[in-house]
Design an enzyme around this catalytic site. Structure first.
Site, short mmCIF file in Angstrom:
data_model
loop_
_atom_site.label_atom_id
_atom_site.label_comp_id
_atom_site.label_asym_id
_atom_site.label_seq_id
_atom_site.Cartn_x
_atom_site.Cartn_y
_atom_site.Cartn_z
N CYS A 117 3.54 -6.32 9.88
CA CYS A 117 3.22 -5.33 8.85
C CYS A 117 4.56 -4.93 8.29
O CYS A 117 5.51 -4.66 9.06
CB CYS A 117 2.52 -4.12 9.49
SG CYS A 117 2.43 -2.69 8.37
N TYR A 150 -4.14 0.46 3.99
CA TYR A 150 -5.00 -0.73 3.86
C TYR A 150 -5.54 -1.19 5.22
O TYR A 150 -6.60 -1.80 5.29
CB TYR A 150 -4.20 -1.89 3.26
CG TYR A 150 -4.07 -1.87 1.75
CD1 TYR A 150 -4.57 -0.82 0.98
CD2 TYR A 150 -3.44 -2.93 1.10
CE1 TYR A 150 -4.44 -0.83 -0.39
CE2 TYR A 150 -3.31 -2.94 -0.29
CZ TYR A 150 -3.81 -1.89 -1.02
OH TYR A 150 -3.68 -1.90 -2.38
N GLY A 151 -4.75 -0.95 6.27
CA GLY A 151 -5.04 -1.55 7.57
C GLY A 151 -6.39 -1.18 8.16
O GLY A 151 -6.91 -1.90 9.01
N SER A 201 0.83 -1.21 0.00
CA SER A 201 0.00 0.00 0.00
C SER A 201 0.86 1.25 0.00
O SER A 201 0.44 2.30 -0.47
CB SER A 201 -0.86 0.01 1.26
OG SER A 201 -0.03 -0.05 2.40
N HIS A 217 5.69 -2.35 7.05
CA HIS A 217 6.19 -1.02 7.42
C HIS A 217 7.05 -1.06 8.69
O HIS A 217 7.91 -0.21 8.87
CB HIS A 217 5.01 -0.06 7.69
CG HIS A 217 4.41 0.53 6.46
ND1 HIS A 217 3.63 -0.20 5.59
CD2 HIS A 217 4.46 1.79 5.95
CE1 HIS A 217 3.22 0.59 4.60
NE2 HIS A 217 3.71 1.80 4.80
N CYS A 257 3.09 -7.04 1.63
CA CYS A 257 2.12 -6.41 2.52
C CYS A 257 1.35 -7.53 3.20
O CYS A 257 0.73 -8.36 2.51
CB CYS A 257 1.18 -5.54 1.69
SG CYS A 257 -0.20 -4.87 2.63
N ASN A 258 1.40 -7.57 4.52
CA ASN A 258 0.69 -8.62 5.25
C ASN A 258 -0.82 -8.49 5.07
O ASN A 258 -1.53 -9.48 4.95
CB ASN A 258 0.99 -8.54 6.76
CG ASN A 258 2.40 -8.97 7.09
OD1 ASN A 258 2.64 -10.09 7.49
ND2 ASN A 258 3.35 -8.06 6.91
N1 DGL Z 1 2.42 -2.60 4.83
C1 DGL Z 1 1.14 -3.15 5.01
C2 DGL Z 1 1.18 -4.47 5.76
O1 DGL Z 1 2.16 -5.17 5.72
C3 DGL Z 1 -0.05 -2.32 5.37
C4 DGL Z 1 0.03 -0.91 5.79
C5 DGL Z 1 -1.31 -0.22 5.59
O2 DGL Z 1 -1.55 0.23 4.47
O3 DGL Z 1 -2.09 -0.15 6.54
O4 DGL Z 1 0.21 -4.87 6.35
#
Ligand code: DGL
Length: 264
Positions: free
Chosen positions: A188, A42-43, A11, A190, A74-75
């Protein structure tokens, strides 16, 4: 020479943690990094929104860049949309799943924290991983949208209040049994980007575990025997919304070998 890239999708900039681990194994792999900045974050979205968005975007990206393999770095997207993407596209798709298995191997207190997005930590997939690989552990979960924003701000070069990292960890530590957590899964992509901030904010020794090294090994395995360019070239970062916030990420992207910005 096979110039087809590896395509990383997230994302936002979280997938850079997975890209860095993959580059360490495949230094000359051509790279396209795609961020769905128009859909970020996305979360806090529903399962239906993510399930509709991710396969459609990856279809467009695959048509445009003809990757040899896609990493859903991305998880949140992986735990919700991996199966749909695999059935829609005829190429190898590597997903990202919370690293509960390696965390269970090292936890001495048998109490593990899972720090992800709200959407990830409520997935039945996480229950399943905990039951299969950490059945003798207490698994405590917390979703933090603010930590995702803090990581993006940090990579835009902004100062981030350390209290935000402490607050994200408190979401785990303050739960019943949370004081015994000795290992935290960064669920996540990030979050490994701010692992040093989290370690500093924890106030006690904590092992942080993420899946990026395992994903990199999987990519190397699935592409073994393939041709790679002799020399590394800089890659492209493509944003679904190329606005000022995306442009502010240019130095961080450059540091990850991505010097060209494009709009999807
Ligand atoms: N980096 C994403 C993950 O691994 C999601 C971050 C987001 O967009 O909330 O879940």
């Amino acid at each position: 020479m096979d110039q087809r890239p590896l395509l990383f999708f997230d994302s936002g900039i979280g997938g850079l943690s997975v890209l860095a681990a993959t580059r360490a194994l495949l230094p000359t792999a051509p790279i396209v990094y795609a961020a769905d900045s128009a859909g970020f974050p996305y979360g806090i979205r529903t399962e239906a929104e993510i399930a509709a968005r991710v396969p459609a975007l990856l279809g467009r990206l695959a048509e445009r860049y003809h990757p040899r393999l896609i990493v859903i770095a991305c998880n949140t997207a992986s735990t919700i949309a991996l199966a749909a993407v695999r059935s829609a596209l005829d190429l190898p798709i590597v997903g990202t799943v919370p690293a509960i298995k390696p965390a269970a191997l090292i936890s001495a207190t048998r109490t593990i924290g899972v720090l992800g997005t709200d959407a990830t930590v409520r997935q039945p997939y996480v229950d399943d991983l905990a039951a299969r690989f950490a059945a003798d552990c207490t698994v405590i979960r917390h979703g933090s949208a603010d930590l995702v924003e803090a990581a993006e701000a940090r990579l835009r070069g902004e100062a981030v209040d350390p209290a935000r990292f402490a607050a994200a960890l408190d979401g785990l530590f303050a739960q019943p049994g949370g004081a015994a957590i000795d290992t935290i899964v960064l669920a996540c992509t990030h979050f490994p980007l701010v692992a040093d901030d989290l370690a500093a904010a924890a106030g006690r020794p904590i092992s942080f575990v993420d899946g990026s090294a395992g994903i990199a090994r999987r990519v190397a395995y699935l592409t073994q025997g393939q041709d790679w360019p002799a020399k590394a070239r800089t890659g492209t970062a493509v944003f679904s919304l190329l606005d000022d916030r995306a442009r502010a990420l240019a130095p961080a992207l450059m540091a990850h070998g991505l010097d060209e910005l494009a709009a999807l």
